[in-house]
Design an enzyme around this catalytic site. Structure first.
Site, mmCIF file in Angstrom:
data_model
loop_
_atom_site.group_PDB
_atom_site.id
_atom_site.type_symbol
_atom_site.label_atom_id
_atom_site.label_comp_id
_atom_site.label_asym_id
_atom_site.label_seq_id
_atom_site.Cartn_x
_atom_site.Cartn_y
_atom_site.Cartn_z
ATOM 1 N N THR A 1 46.713 49.626 29.931
ATOM 2 C CA THR A 1 46.921 48.294 30.492
ATOM 3 C C THR A 1 47.917 47.485 29.668
ATOM 4 O O THR A 1 48.081 47.746 28.463
ATOM 5 C CB THR A 1 45.562 47.558 30.528
ATOM 6 O OG1 THR A 1 45.773 46.171 30.722
ATOM 7 C CG2 THR A 1 44.798 47.702 29.215
ATOM 8 N N ASP A 2 48.532 46.477 30.290
ATOM 9 C CA ASP A 2 49.410 45.578 29.526
ATOM 10 C C ASP A 2 48.601 44.642 28.623
ATOM 11 O O ASP A 2 49.166 43.968 27.761
ATOM 12 C CB ASP A 2 50.324 44.766 30.471
ATOM 13 C CG ASP A 2 49.573 43.856 31.442
ATOM 14 O OD1 ASP A 2 48.328 43.911 31.491
ATOM 15 O OD2 ASP A 2 50.236 43.099 32.172
ATOM 16 N N GLU A 3 47.260 44.613 28.821
ATOM 17 C CA GLU A 3 46.444 43.687 28.030
ATOM 18 C C GLU A 3 46.418 44.062 26.551
ATOM 19 O O GLU A 3 46.047 43.254 25.702
ATOM 20 C CB GLU A 3 45.023 43.603 28.600
ATOM 21 C CG GLU A 3 45.041 43.134 30.039
ATOM 22 C CD GLU A 3 43.693 42.682 30.562
ATOM 23 O OE1 GLU A 3 42.839 42.275 29.765
ATOM 24 O OE2 GLU A 3 43.492 42.747 31.790
ATOM 25 N N TYR B 1 37.543 44.470 25.792
ATOM 26 C CA TYR B 1 38.146 45.455 26.699
ATOM 27 C C TYR B 1 39.517 45.879 26.192
ATOM 28 O O TYR B 1 39.799 47.066 26.010
ATOM 29 C CB TYR B 1 38.274 44.866 28.119
ATOM 30 C CG TYR B 1 39.236 45.632 29.003
ATOM 31 C CD1 TYR B 1 38.965 46.939 29.395
ATOM 32 C CD2 TYR B 1 40.442 45.055 29.442
ATOM 33 C CE1 TYR B 1 39.864 47.650 30.197
ATOM 34 C CE2 TYR B 1 41.336 45.757 30.240
ATOM 35 C CZ TYR B 1 41.034 47.057 30.613
ATOM 36 O OH TYR B 1 41.921 47.767 31.390
ATOM 37 N N LYS C 1 40.927 49.516 24.781
ATOM 38 C CA LYS C 1 42.046 50.255 25.395
ATOM 39 C C LYS C 1 43.152 50.475 24.359
ATOM 40 O O LYS C 1 43.764 51.549 24.310
ATOM 41 C CB LYS C 1 42.602 49.494 26.606
ATOM 42 C CG LYS C 1 41.705 49.471 27.822
ATOM 43 C CD LYS C 1 41.412 50.836 28.430
ATOM 44 C CE LYS C 1 42.610 51.487 29.058
ATOM 45 N NZ LYS C 1 42.235 52.756 29.767
HETATM 46 P P1 NAD Z 1 37.453 50.955 37.682
HETATM 47 O O1 NAD Z 1 36.486 50.216 36.826
HETATM 48 O O2 NAD Z 1 37.615 50.575 39.100
HETATM 49 O O3 NAD Z 1 37.095 52.528 37.687
HETATM 50 C C1 NAD Z 1 36.742 53.213 36.525
HETATM 51 C C2 NAD Z 1 36.194 54.565 36.943
HETATM 52 O O4 NAD Z 1 35.859 55.288 35.737
HETATM 53 C C3 NAD Z 1 34.921 54.484 37.785
HETATM 54 O O5 NAD Z 1 35.007 55.377 38.871
HETATM 55 C C4 NAD Z 1 33.835 54.895 36.809
HETATM 56 O O6 NAD Z 1 32.723 55.535 37.463
HETATM 57 C C5 NAD Z 1 34.569 55.854 35.901
HETATM 58 N N1 NAD Z 1 33.948 55.950 34.563
HETATM 59 C C6 NAD Z 1 33.542 54.931 33.764
HETATM 60 N N2 NAD Z 1 32.997 55.422 32.635
HETATM 61 C C7 NAD Z 1 33.082 56.771 32.711
HETATM 62 C C8 NAD Z 1 32.714 57.830 31.851
HETATM 63 N N3 NAD Z 1 32.110 57.586 30.675
HETATM 64 N N4 NAD Z 1 32.951 59.104 32.232
HETATM 65 C C9 NAD Z 1 33.553 59.372 33.437
HETATM 66 N N5 NAD Z 1 33.899 58.398 34.299
HETATM 67 C C10 NAD Z 1 33.678 57.116 33.942
HETATM 68 O O7 NAD Z 1 38.840 50.886 36.887
HETATM 69 P P2 NAD Z 1 40.320 50.792 37.473
HETATM 70 O O8 NAD Z 1 40.625 49.383 37.753
HETATM 71 O O9 NAD Z 1 40.470 51.816 38.522
HETATM 72 O O10 NAD Z 1 41.148 51.215 36.183
HETATM 73 C C11 NAD Z 1 41.446 52.570 35.900
HETATM 74 C C12 NAD Z 1 42.218 52.653 34.605
HETATM 75 O O11 NAD Z 1 43.421 51.891 34.699
HETATM 76 C C13 NAD Z 1 41.458 52.084 33.411
HETATM 77 O O12 NAD Z 1 41.694 52.915 32.302
HETATM 78 C C14 NAD Z 1 42.059 50.715 33.202
HETATM 79 O O13 NAD Z 1 42.006 50.349 31.844
HETATM 80 C C15 NAD Z 1 43.483 50.944 33.650
HETATM 81 N N6 NAD Z 1 44.180 49.761 34.202
HETATM 82 C C16 NAD Z 1 43.608 48.978 35.152
HETATM 83 C C17 NAD Z 1 44.306 47.896 35.676
HETATM 84 C C18 NAD Z 1 43.736 47.035 36.775
HETATM 85 O O14 NAD Z 1 44.329 46.034 37.153
HETATM 86 N N7 NAD Z 1 42.611 47.390 37.373
HETATM 87 C C19 NAD Z 1 45.578 47.609 35.218
HETATM 88 C C20 NAD Z 1 46.148 48.425 34.242
HETATM 89 C C21 NAD Z 1 45.438 49.501 33.756
#
Ligand code: NAD
Length: 377
Positions: free
Chosen positions: A133-135, A186, A190
């Protein structure tokens, strides 16, 4: 290619899997623990494909991760599994340390052992793609902090191959060289996982790729996040809680544009490199909420304006004020650019929620009732 996607039942992971199954001939193994944020219904349109397999596994469980790698023999891993909600990380950081740091470490060690035993092209071409993430970069100067006259938000790139961002007279943006300064449990977890991934490359030679992306929005987003929360509350006539002054700026990217970027990076990215991904859509939270209210007014007209439901609540502790991504590296080197503008993407998103209220109800049942999280500090 056979891709192992961790967190494939989540918001972005499911978009990645839908993209792969619908647009390529690649195979996908979805490794997901199915926490409250994971939902197999988000994959209903592709789960019958012979090229899709699901494994309910926790990335912290080394024996199970080893088994999945040995059984499926992936060509690349796209690692998205994480705890992802800042407000939850304020209320309970332990889960974030466990999944995001210990889980990534466990996956890296299992992958290192698996990759080490590979031979020939299978070993040379193997990739471990860490999605972040950019965070991790902390926050950027906000227009209201800048006294200097004439300083403005960065302008969008003028055209393909241009991408010169953060010019003199414009506020800075995050580049791949921006030092890490995470603010929340968070983003700190990350950032830790990003450091581990780079260390596994430098020390053990594991062929890694990293991407740091801005805020995503779109279909199948769990209703704890700003956009779905506001849409669902508005439809029920409930207050629309905006944190603080609502002037926090995020750089919004439509989730399917992110999925396309990730699929490009895993196949075409340079080993060891980091790519920032963003949507050129800097918006204050309050502007986003106003836009949602106005689209709802058009699609589900009601006598009283949805904007009347907006209410300000205490700000999130440690709330970052501004994020903005300079995505010129991925644009220039890999030829990726977002296809959706904020205006087209947000309209599609509102329409999707209106058409899928039953999905929203089912994912919230027994897990979350749209209560305020992360206020305690
Ligand atoms: P989300 O919370 O919607 O989904 C996370 C998924 O990971 C879920 O399906 C969950 O069941 C699974 N999970 C959690 N813990 C687990 C574990 N211990 N073992 C296996 N599976 C597990 O998250 P998202 O929004 O889809 O984000 C996905 C990735 O992208 C993350 O790494 C997040 O940091 C990154 N990200 C998200 C955003 C955003 O805006 N949502 C932006 C940039 C980066």
């Amino acid at each position: 290619m056979k891709l192992l996607v961790t967190g494939g039942a989540g918001f972005i992971g499911s978009a990645v899997i839908r993209h792969i199954i619908n647009n390529t001939n690649d195979e996908v193994v979805n490794l997901d623990k199915l926490t409250y944020a994971g939902n197999l219904e988000s994959l209903a349109e592709v789960s019958d494909s012979e090229r899709y397999t699901f494994e309910q596994v926790d990335i912290c469980n080394r024996a199970e991760v080893d088994r999945v790698l040995a059984q499926h023999q992936p060509d690349a891993i796209m690692h998205l599994a994480a705890e992802s909600h800042v407000d939850r990380s304020i209320d309970g950081p332990a889960e974030f340390i466990e999944t995001n740091i210990v889980g990534t470490y466990t996956l890296l060690e299992a992958t290192r052992q698996y990759w080490h035993a590979l031979e020939g092209n299978k070993k040379t071409n193997f990739r471990f793609h860490h999605i972040s993430t950019d965070e991790v970069y902390g926050d950027l100067p906000h227009p209201s902090d800048v006294q200097e006259e004439g300083v403005k938000l960065p302008s969008p790139p003028a055209g393909e191959g241009q991408g010169e961002r953060g010019k003199a007279g414009e506020l800075p943006m995050f580049t791949e060289q921006t030092p890490y300064a995470p603010s929340s449990p968070y983003s700190a977890s990350k950032a830790s996982s990003d450091h581990l991934v780079r260390a596994w490359h430098r020390t053990y030679g594991l062929p890694v790729l990293l991407t740091n992306c801005s805020n995503n929005y779109g279909p199948y987003h769990f209703p704890e996040k700003l956009i779905p929360l506001m849409i669902l509350n508005a439809l029920e006539g409930k207050p629309l809680p905006v944190y603080g002054k609502g002037d926090q700026i995020r750089d919004w990217l439509y989730v399917e544009d992110h999925a396309r970027a990730l699929c490009k990076v895993v196949k075409e990215g340079q080993v060891g490199e980091t790519y920032n991904i963003g949507g050129h859509n800097e918006k204050q939270n309050i502007e986003v909420v106003h836009t949602l209210c106005d689209i709802l007014q058009e699609l589900r007209p009601q006598e009283k304006s949805y904007r009347d439901l907006i209410t300000t609540v205490t700000d999130r502790p440690g709330h970052d004020r501004r994020y903005a991504i300079d995505a010129s590296k991925i644009e220039k080197e890999l030829g990726w650019a977002p296809e959706e503008t904020f205006e087209t993407g947000i309209r599609k998103t509102v329409q999707w929620y209106l058409d899928n209220l039953d999905w929203c109800q089912r994912v919230q049942d027994g897990t979350y009732q749209r209560e305020r999280l992360g206020a305690a500090g």
